[in-house]
Design an enzyme around this catalytic site. Structure first.
Site, mmCIF file in Angstrom:
data_model
loop_
_atom_site.group_PDB
_atom_site.id
_atom_site.type_symbol
_atom_site.label_atom_id
_atom_site.label_comp_id
_atom_site.label_asym_id
_atom_site.label_seq_id
_atom_site.Cartn_x
_atom_site.Cartn_y
_atom_site.Cartn_z
ATOM 1 N N ASP A 118 45.385 25.156 45.498
ATOM 2 C CA ASP A 118 44.059 25.142 46.050
ATOM 3 C C ASP A 118 43.340 23.821 45.436
ATOM 4 O OD1 ASP A 118 44.771 28.253 46.453
ATOM 5 O OD2 ASP A 118 43.062 27.551 48.039
ATOM 6 N N ASN A 135 45.412 28.300 41.894
ATOM 7 C CA ASN A 135 46.009 29.019 43.296
ATOM 8 C C ASN A 135 45.659 30.511 43.299
ATOM 9 O OD1 ASN A 135 47.719 28.472 45.543
ATOM 10 N ND2 ASN A 135 48.998 29.910 44.577
#
Ligand code: MRU
Length: 347
Positions: free
Chosen positions: A235, A253
Site C-alpha cells: 500500500d 501492507n
C-alpha cells in the site's frame, strides 16, 4: 473486465462491488462523489492501485457533476471534492496520487468542458498504465518462481485490487502464462477476509489450483515445507531509514503481512513484494504514515452475527509495517530489486 472504469453513457464510475463477493458478482455505479467516497470507505473498491484509479475517476466524476459559471469556480468545487476523496482511506499512497494526477490535469482547462475532458483523460490514462505496469511486474516477478512452485499470498493483490491483472497475483498469472505450474495458498486475511472472499474467487475463475487456509495455519504450512515463495502487494513503500522499522525502509501492507514476513524469514522462504513504483512514497517518513484503524464492529460481529461481547474494547488496524530487511525481492514495472535499495531511482 476492469475492476473500475468510467461509464460514458451514465457519466459515472462503474466498479465491481467487492463487498458482494464471493456470493454475487455484480457491479455498482457511483453516480455522485459521496457514493464514490462511501465505496472506498466500505471497500466496494479496494487495493492500492484500484484506489489510485478510484481517486482519479472520482475527480473526473466531480468535474462532470459540479456546475459552475466558469472553469475557475468549477476547479474550486472539484478541489473541495478531491480533498474529501483523498481522505477516504489514509494508508495507500495511490489514492492521494490518483486524485492529485487528475486534479493537476484538470487545472490546465480553460473552460468547463475542457476541465471535464482533461480530468477524465487523466483517469483513463492512469487506469491504462496500471494494467501495463501490472503486466510488466508480472513478467519480472515470474522469473523468480520455479517450475512447480507453491506461492502463499496474503489479502488480495490481484486483478480486483488493481484495474486489471494484479501485482502479487499478476506474478502468478504471468508465471502460469509462461508455462509454470504454479499453485497458490491463500490466507483468509481476517477480519474482512479479502483472501477467502476475493483472492480465491479470482484464482478459481482463472483455473489456478488454489487452497484456502485460515491465517493461523500459515506457520504450520511453512514449517511443513509447502511454501516456495510468499508474494504480497503493498500500500505504501518508504525507503527512508527509521528508528522503528530499520535502516532499509518499510513496506505498509495488509495487517498480517509483517508476521508472514517474519515467518518466511525463519523458514528461508523468499518474501517477495510486488508493487508499482507509484506505491513508493519518497516524500513521507514512516512516522508520518497513518495506519487505518477500522470500525470495531468488524470484530464485534461476523457477517451480522455477534462475535464478541459488545462492550469489549477492540483494536482493528487494517495495515502493518514490514521492515525492508525482511523483503528478499521488490518487483516493480522496472524490474526486480534486491534490498537494500538505492533510493535515487525511486525518487
Ligand atoms: O484493505 P484493502 O483490501 O484495501 O487492503 C489491500 C492490501 O493490503 C493489498 O495487499 C495492497 O493494497 C496491494 S493491492 C495490489
Amino acid at each position: 473486465m476492469r475492476t473500475i472504469s468510467w461509464d460514458a453513457d451514465r457519466e459515472c464510475v462503474e466498479m465491481v462491488d467487492q463487498t458482494a463477493l464471493p456470493a454475487d458478482f455484480r457491479t455498482y455505479h457511483a453516480e455522485t462523489v459521496p457514493e464514490l467516497i462511501e465505496s472506498i470507505e466500505i471497500l466496494r473498491v479496494r487495493g492500492a492501485p484500484a484506489l489510485g484509479a478510484a481517486g482519479a475517476y472520482g475527480v473526473a466524476l466531480s468535474a462532470h457533476q459540479r456546475t459552475a459559471e466558469n472553469s475557475g469556480s468549477l476547479l474550486e468545487a472539484i478541489e473541495d471534492d478531491a480533498s474529501k476523496i483523498a481522505a477516504a482511506r489514509p494508508t495507500a499512497v495511490n489514492l492521494e496520487r490518483g486524485v492529485t494526477a487528475a486534479l493537476e490535469a484538470a487545472r490546465d482547462g480553460e473552460s468547463n468542458a475542457v476541465v471535464r475532458g482533461l480530468a477524465l483523460e487523466s483517469a483513463e490514462t492512469l487506469a491504462d498504465r496500471d494494467v501495463e505496469r501490472n503486466k510488466a511486474i508480472g513478467e519480472y516477478g515470474a522469473e523468480l518462481l520455479g517450475q512447480d512452485d507453491t506461492v502463499m499470498t496474503h489479502c488480495n493483490a490481484g486483478a480486483l485490487a488493481t484495474v486489471d491483472w494484479g501485482t502479487a497475483l499478476g506474478v502468478v498469472y504471468s508465471a502460469r502464462e509462461a508455462g509454470k505450474s504454479i499453485d497458490v495458498i491463500a490466507n483468509e486475511t481476517r477480519p474482512l477476509n479479502q483472501g477467502s472472499r476475493i483472492t480465491t474467487t479470482e484464482l478459481m475463475e482463472r483455473d489456478v489450483p488454489t487452497r484456502l487456509i485460515p491465517d493461523n495455519a500459515s506457520g504450520l504450512v511453512m514449517q511443513e515445507g509447502e511454501v516456495d515463495a510468499l508474494v504480497v502487494g503493498a500500500d505504501r513503500i518508504i525507503l527512508d531509514a527509521a528508528e522503528q522499522f530499520g535502516e532499509q525502509g518499510v513496506v505498509f501492507n495488509k495487517i498480517g503481512t509483517y508476521k508472514h514476513a517474519v515467518l518466511a524469514n525463519r523458514h528461508d522462504i523468499p518474501f517477495i513484494v510486488a508493487a508499482p513504483r507509484s506505491t513508493i512514497d519518497a516524500s513521507s517518513s514512516p512516522e508520518e504514515v497513518q495506519i487505518e484503524e477500522r470500525d470495531p464492529s468488524e470484530l464485534h460481529e461476523i457477517y451480522g452475527t455477534q462475535n464478541a461481547p459488545k462492550e469489549v474494547p477492540v483494536r482493528n488496524p487494517a495495515f502493518d509495517a514490514t521492515p525492508m530487511e525482511l523483503v528478499d525481492y521488490l518487483v516493480t514495472e522496472r524490474g526486480v530489486f534486491e534490498p537494500p535499495l538505492d533510493v535515487s531511482p525511486f525518487e
